[in-house]
Design a protein around this motif. Structure first.
Motif, PDB file in Angstrom:
ATOM      1  N   ASN A  62      -3.916 -36.865 -38.392  1.00  0.00           N
ATOM      2  CA  ASN A  62      -3.291 -37.863 -39.246  1.00  0.00           C
ATOM      3  C   ASN A  62      -4.389 -38.807 -39.733  1.00  0.00           C
ATOM      4  OD1 ASN A  62      -2.031 -40.160 -40.275  1.00  0.00           O
ATOM      5  ND2 ASN A  62      -0.257 -39.909 -38.931  1.00  0.00           N
ATOM      6  N   PRO A  63      -4.628 -38.883 -41.049  1.00  0.00           N
ATOM      7  CA  PRO A  63      -5.736 -39.695 -41.545  1.00  0.00           C
ATOM      8  C   PRO A  63      -5.562 -41.196 -41.293  1.00  0.00           C
ATOM      9  CG  PRO A  63      -4.559 -38.678 -43.369  1.00  0.00           C
ATOM     10  CD  PRO A  63      -3.955 -38.168 -42.112  1.00  0.00           C
ATOM     11  N   SER A  64      -4.334 -41.676 -41.217  1.00  0.00           N
ATOM     12  CA  SER A  64      -4.148 -43.115 -41.022  1.00  0.00           C
ATOM     13  C   SER A  64      -4.262 -43.546 -39.566  1.00  0.00           C
ATOM     14  CB  SER A  64      -2.804 -43.569 -41.598  1.00  0.00           C
ATOM     15  OG  SER A  64      -1.748 -42.923 -40.942  1.00  0.00           O
ATOM     16  N   THR A  65      -3.847 -42.674 -38.624  1.00  0.00           N
ATOM     17  CA  THR A  65      -3.895 -43.059 -37.207  1.00  0.00           C
ATOM     18  C   THR A  65      -4.982 -42.341 -36.431  1.00  0.00           C
ATOM     19  OG1 THR A  65      -2.312 -41.358 -36.531  1.00  0.00           O
ATOM     20  CG2 THR A  65      -1.411 -43.499 -37.219  1.00  0.00           C
TER      21      THR A  65
END
Length: 76
Positions: A62-65
């Motif tokens: 997951n790029p955001s987390t």
């Protein structure tokens, strides 16, 4: 271009009624879908080749987390 725009363009180019073109375009899409569902390739010379392949399961991020996630195997 979406399906209705394709139908309009073919009807204009061929001078056929749109209701006839809708039937023809629908039939073409049905044949393509059925052929690929059988696992067969479809080759239209001068247009393209369509086929079905398998993607193996993999791990994604997951790029955001930054958390990792399992991506299941699938048919594309």
């Amino acid at each position: 271009m979406n399906k209705s725009e394709l139908v309009a363009a073919v009807a204009e180019k061929t001078s056929l009624p749109q209701k006839d073109v809708v039937i023809a375009v629908g039939a073409i899409f049905d044949v393509v879908t059925e052929t690929l569902a059988k696992g067969e390739d479809l080759r239209l010379v001068g247009f393209g080749t369509f086929g079905v392949s398998q993607r193996a399961a993999s791990m994604g991020r997951n790029p955001s987390t930054g958390a990792t996630a399992a991506i299941p195997a699938r048919t594309v």
